[in-house]
Enzyme design. Structure first.
Site, PDB file in Angstrom:
ATOM      1  N   SER A  31       0.556  -1.169  -0.039  1.00 43.09           N
ATOM      2  CA  SER A  31      -0.092  -0.040   0.010  1.00 43.09           C
ATOM      3  C   SER A  31       0.877   1.290   0.002  1.00 43.09           C
ATOM      4  O   SER A  31       0.373   2.176  -0.008  1.00 43.09           O
ATOM      5  CB  SER A  31      -0.927   0.100   1.195  1.00 43.09           C
ATOM      6  OG  SER A  31      -0.037  -0.044   2.467  1.00 43.09           O
ATOM      7  N   ASN A 118      -1.807  -2.732  13.560  1.00 46.24           N
ATOM      8  CA  ASN A 118      -3.427  -2.436  13.456  1.00 46.24           C
ATOM      9  C   ASN A 118      -3.849  -1.378  14.193  1.00 46.24           C
ATOM     10  O   ASN A 118      -4.831  -0.378  13.709  1.00 46.24           O
ATOM     11  CB  ASN A 118      -4.086  -3.654  14.198  1.00 46.24           C
ATOM     12  CG  ASN A 118      -3.684  -5.128  13.222  1.00 46.24           C
ATOM     13  OD1 ASN A 118      -3.189  -4.891  12.197  1.00 46.24           O
ATOM     14  ND2 ASN A 118      -3.953  -6.336  13.768  1.00 46.24           N
ATOM     15  N   THR A 163     -41.703  24.519  -8.834  1.00 47.27           N
ATOM     16  CA  THR A 163     -41.919  23.131  -8.470  1.00 47.27           C
ATOM     17  C   THR A 163     -41.891  22.136  -9.627  1.00 47.27           C
ATOM     18  O   THR A 163     -42.719  22.904 -10.314  1.00 47.27           O
ATOM     19  CB  THR A 163     -43.134  23.141  -7.350  1.00 47.27           C
ATOM     20  OG1 THR A 163     -44.263  23.512  -8.029  1.00 47.27           O
ATOM     21  CG2 THR A 163     -43.009  24.008  -6.186  1.00 47.27           C
ATOM     22  N   HIS A 164     -41.623  21.090  -9.519  1.00 49.28           N
ATOM     23  CA  HIS A 164     -42.077  20.379 -10.921  1.00 49.28           C
ATOM     24  C   HIS A 164     -41.281  21.081 -11.964  1.00 49.28           C
ATOM     25  O   HIS A 164     -41.379  20.979 -13.205  1.00 49.28           O
ATOM     26  CB  HIS A 164     -43.217  20.190 -11.145  1.00 49.28           C
ATOM     27  CG  HIS A 164     -44.093  19.409 -10.086  1.00 49.28           C
ATOM     28  ND1 HIS A 164     -44.118  18.273  -9.594  1.00 49.28           N
ATOM     29  CD2 HIS A 164     -44.830  20.193  -9.138  1.00 49.28           C
ATOM     30  CE1 HIS A 164     -44.705  18.208  -8.498  1.00 49.28           C
ATOM     31  NE2 HIS A 164     -45.257  19.521  -8.199  1.00 49.28           N
ATOM     32  N   SER A 285     -15.503  25.030 -27.277  1.00 49.79           N
ATOM     33  CA  SER A 285     -15.637  23.863 -28.157  1.00 49.79           C
ATOM     34  C   SER A 285     -14.784  23.744 -29.315  1.00 49.79           C
ATOM     35  O   SER A 285     -14.391  24.775 -29.619  1.00 49.79           O
ATOM     36  CB  SER A 285     -17.226  24.023 -28.802  1.00 49.79           C
ATOM     37  OG  SER A 285     -17.073  22.954 -29.612  1.00 49.79           O
ATOM     38  N   LYS A 291     -19.299  28.681 -28.481  1.00 50.16           N
ATOM     39  CA  LYS A 291     -19.807  28.045 -27.363  1.00 50.16           C
ATOM     40  C   LYS A 291     -18.742  28.520 -26.286  1.00 50.16           C
ATOM     41  O   LYS A 291     -17.787  28.750 -26.308  1.00 50.16           O
ATOM     42  CB  LYS A 291     -19.525  26.412 -27.417  1.00 50.16           C
ATOM     43  CG  LYS A 291     -20.530  25.676 -28.407  1.00 50.16           C
ATOM     44  CD  LYS A 291     -21.766  25.678 -27.706  1.00 50.16           C
ATOM     45  CE  LYS A 291     -21.922  24.668 -26.412  1.00 50.16           C
ATOM     46  NZ  LYS A 291     -22.648  23.659 -26.762  1.00 50.16           N
ATOM     47  N   ASN A 293     -18.862  26.851 -22.385  1.00 57.47           N
ATOM     48  CA  ASN A 293     -19.557  25.924 -21.595  1.00 57.47           C
ATOM     49  C   ASN A 293     -19.306  25.714 -20.209  1.00 57.47           C
ATOM     50  O   ASN A 293     -18.236  26.057 -19.775  1.00 57.47           O
ATOM     51  CB  ASN A 293     -19.162  24.412 -22.124  1.00 57.47           C
ATOM     52  CG  ASN A 293     -19.662  24.095 -23.709  1.00 57.47           C
ATOM     53  OD1 ASN A 293     -20.826  24.572 -24.145  1.00 57.47           O
ATOM     54  ND2 ASN A 293     -18.885  23.661 -24.552  1.00 57.47           N
ATOM     55  N   GLU A 298     -20.557  21.584 -14.502  1.00 52.62           N
ATOM     56  CA  GLU A 298     -20.953  20.140 -14.922  1.00 52.62           C
ATOM     57  C   GLU A 298     -20.018  19.267 -14.019  1.00 52.62           C
ATOM     58  O   GLU A 298     -20.399  18.073 -13.706  1.00 52.62           O
ATOM     59  CB  GLU A 298     -20.812  19.919 -16.305  1.00 52.62           C
ATOM     60  CG  GLU A 298     -21.774  20.786 -17.219  1.00 52.62           C
ATOM     61  CD  GLU A 298     -21.556  20.816 -18.615  1.00 52.62           C
ATOM     62  OE1 GLU A 298     -21.310  19.832 -19.224  1.00 52.62           O
ATOM     63  OE2 GLU A 298     -20.983  22.001 -19.157  1.00 52.62           O
ATOM     64  N   TYR A 325      -9.205  -6.754  12.921  1.00 52.31           N
ATOM     65  CA  TYR A 325      -8.704  -6.284  11.805  1.00 52.31           C
ATOM     66  C   TYR A 325      -8.485  -7.211  10.680  1.00 52.31           C
ATOM     67  O   TYR A 325      -8.307  -8.545  10.803  1.00 52.31           O
ATOM     68  CB  TYR A 325      -7.156  -5.731  12.078  1.00 52.31           C
ATOM     69  CG  TYR A 325      -6.555  -5.373  10.950  1.00 52.31           C
ATOM     70  CD1 TYR A 325      -6.583  -4.123  10.480  1.00 52.31           C
ATOM     71  CD2 TYR A 325      -5.682  -6.226   9.949  1.00 52.31           C
ATOM     72  CE1 TYR A 325      -5.999  -3.543   9.137  1.00 52.31           C
ATOM     73  CE2 TYR A 325      -5.172  -5.612   8.850  1.00 52.31           C
ATOM     74  CZ  TYR A 325      -5.298  -4.475   8.514  1.00 52.31           C
ATOM     75  OH  TYR A 325      -4.824  -3.996   7.528  1.00 52.31           O
ATOM     76  N   GLN A 330      -7.063  -2.027   4.339  1.00 49.79           N
ATOM     77  CA  GLN A 330      -6.099  -1.491   3.538  1.00 49.79           C
ATOM     78  C   GLN A 330      -6.758  -0.755   2.314  1.00 49.79           C
ATOM     79  O   GLN A 330      -6.359   0.333   1.869  1.00 49.79           O
ATOM     80  CB  GLN A 330      -5.066  -2.305   3.153  1.00 49.79           C
ATOM     81  CG  GLN A 330      -3.706  -1.550   2.383  1.00 49.79           C
ATOM     82  CD  GLN A 330      -2.591  -2.384   2.353  1.00 49.79           C
ATOM     83  OE1 GLN A 330      -2.058  -2.647   3.110  1.00 49.79           O
ATOM     84  NE2 GLN A 330      -2.367  -3.188   1.063  1.00 49.79           N
ATOM     85  N   LYS A 333      -8.312   3.423   2.041  1.00 54.35           N
ATOM     86  CA  LYS A 333      -7.512   4.626   2.052  1.00 54.35           C
ATOM     87  C   LYS A 333      -7.706   5.208   0.599  1.00 54.35           C
ATOM     88  O   LYS A 333      -8.037   6.568   0.448  1.00 54.35           O
ATOM     89  CB  LYS A 333      -6.023   4.297   2.193  1.00 54.35           C
ATOM     90  CG  LYS A 333      -5.676   3.985   3.536  1.00 54.35           C
ATOM     91  CD  LYS A 333      -4.490   3.526   3.764  1.00 54.35           C
ATOM     92  CE  LYS A 333      -4.532   2.798   5.175  1.00 54.35           C
ATOM     93  NZ  LYS A 333      -5.153   1.536   5.276  1.00 54.35           N
TER      94      LYS A 333
END
Ligand code: ARG
Length: 465
Positions: A31, A118, A163-164, A285, A291, A293, A298, A325, A330, A333
């Site tokens: 590790s 441990n 709403t919606h 773009s 463009k 963006n 995003e 343990y 391991q 992480k």
């Protein structure tokens, strides 16, 4: 000084082993490639352990002095990038211990008295995570402050509330932004609460059962600024619920970020046009020259997916493990590290971006005028004239139908037409049907009226000082 047993780890763990580990198994089980990031916590933990061992008379004063000297040199080597991390030494703990023994001899070999990797690794991860939490808390405040300061400029900027995703009622842009402040403020509370349970010392649990040496765990806890010790040695070495809780916090926080990011993307679309973002947060773009963006928003939305994925990964990692343990741990992480990195960068970039957002107040207001956002206000008006709410609701539905047919807003219908729906309607209805009339009317605690929103801004500013 006698030979360093860790030097031969590539060959065998101990005299018990009769053949070396294959190269593939070494690579598979190591590790150090990722857990070297814990080095500072590992050394801090070792020094506190060594000081306690010396104070308890378990190692000598000279041993402690040697360990301190060796560790100081190792810190320098790592900081200067001169430390050689060895895959065959598996992890951060064995790498540092081997180097210490190389530098100071037998004292280095005494460091691991009354300790196991441990309880060592559980301590390191908690120490590391605690300092990361302490770095994230101010970022959550920055995020809130950026939203609050933008809100302060827009208590009188009207936008359609949805709403919606259908136009519902007018709200101020400030009120909308402050909804996110509430969310991030709860995230900060949650994180501060997680910190309490992260901040417990596992060291002293040794491999699983505690140790036969007369350790002073409370002393180590104090030196490392833990709030106390883990009270059960089996629990101390085996559970990672503190990491799960952190990932839970992170996932909820990233969901809040993601919702805000989604709105920013929508608001910036030409079809909505409520805001613009500074060029430095946009990309172009390769084919469409026109463009710009909102990539940052995003990506923030997208990265919420990976943080939620890490939470699922960590939960799944724990669920089948018998006490205590297991090497499975391991695997905690990389998801934990990536969660911290992702949340940190996302909060920083989103706070900056929100601070630099250009608000198109006129477009917001024009949008609020489409979609009959004040229809509820007309119904409430009729209720105040004595109509039961259900009847008022029905009456306004008729009025909206006529307005739609004529292609106008309710406020553009002549008074005589409105009176045709209900004779109690008077000239004062036009104030009620206006966007600002609608906003001002919602002067209830937590409502969108500018007076309420200003009071909330003041409270947030005070809290965030
Ligand atoms: N690298 C290990 C981990 O991250 C350290 C603990 C190893 N303990 C053991 N008994 N193999 O969990």
């Amino acid at each position: 000084m006698s030979a360093n047993p860790l030097d031969n780890k590539a060959q065998a763990w101990s005299a018990l082993f009769s053949e070396p580990m294959s190269e593939l198994v070494q690579r598979y089980t190591a590790s150090v490639g990722f857990d070297q990031r814990l080095w500072r916590a590992d050394i801090e933990g070792s020094l506190a352990h060594a000081r306690m061992l010396a104070a308890q008379g378990i190692i000598g004063a000279q041993d402690l002095a040697d360990i301190e000297r060796g560790m100081a040199q190792i810190v320098g080597e790592i900081e200067r990038g001169e430390f050689t991390w060895k895959l065959e030494l598996e992890d951060v703990h064995l790498n540092i211990e081997a180097r210490l023994t190389q530098l100071v001899g037998d004292a280095g070999k005494r460091l691991h008295t009354g300790r196991s990797r441990n309880d060592q690794v559980a301590t390191d991860v908690r120490l590391w995570l605690r300092s990361e939490i302490d770095g994230l808390l101010p970022l959550l405040r920055q995020m809130q402050s950026a939203l609050v300061e933008l809100a302060a400029e827009h208590t009188d900027t009207v936008m359609p509330g949805f709403t919606h995703l259908q136009v519902a009622q007018p709200v101020s842009f400030a009120h909308h932004l402050l909804a996110y402040v509430e969310m991030f403020s709860r995230d900060a509370d949650r994180l501060a609460d997680v910190r309490k349970r992260v901040n417990r010392l596992p060291l002293g649990a040794a491999a699983l059962a505690g140790t036969s040496y007369a350790l002073d765990r409370e002393r180590v806890a104090r030196e490392l600024a833990f709030d106390g010790v883990c009270e059960n040695s089996l629990d101390a070495v085996s559970d990672r619920d503190f990491a799960l809780e952190f990932a839970g916090f992170a996932s909820i926080c990233m969901v809040h970020v993601s919702r805000l990011a989604e709105e920013i993307v929508l608001w910036m679309s030409q079809n909505v046009g409520f805001i613009d973002l500074a060029d430095r947060y946009c990309t172009g773009s390769s084919i469409m020259p026109q463009k710009r963006n909102p990539d940052v928003a995003e990506l923030a939305r997208g990265k919420s997916g990976r943080v939620i994925g890490h939470l699922m990964g960590l939960l799944t990692l724990m669920k089948g493990q018998p006490l205590t343990y297991n090497k499975d741990n391991q695997e905690d992480k990389e998801p934990l590290f990536d969660t911290v990195d992702t949340v940190r960068d996302t909060l920083r970039i989103m706070a900056e971006m929100v601070g630099g957002m250009k608000v198109k107040a006129q477009a917001m207001e024009a949008a609020a005028l489409r979609g009959y956002a004040t229809a509820t206000d007309l119904a409430d008006y009729l209720v105040k004239k004595g109509l039961p709410f259900r009847d008022a609701h029905e009456t306004v539905a008729h009025a909206v139908k006529v307005a739609i047919q004529q292609g106008v807003d309710l406020s553009q219908l002549p008074l005589a037409t409105l009176q045709g729906f209900n004779a109690h309607i008077g000239a004062d209805v036009f104030e009620v049907l206006s966007l600002r009339g609608s906003l001002n009317a919602r002067n209830v605690l937590g409502g969108t009226a500018p007076a309420q929103v200003q009071a909330r801004i003041a409270a947030h500013r005070k809290r965030l000082q």
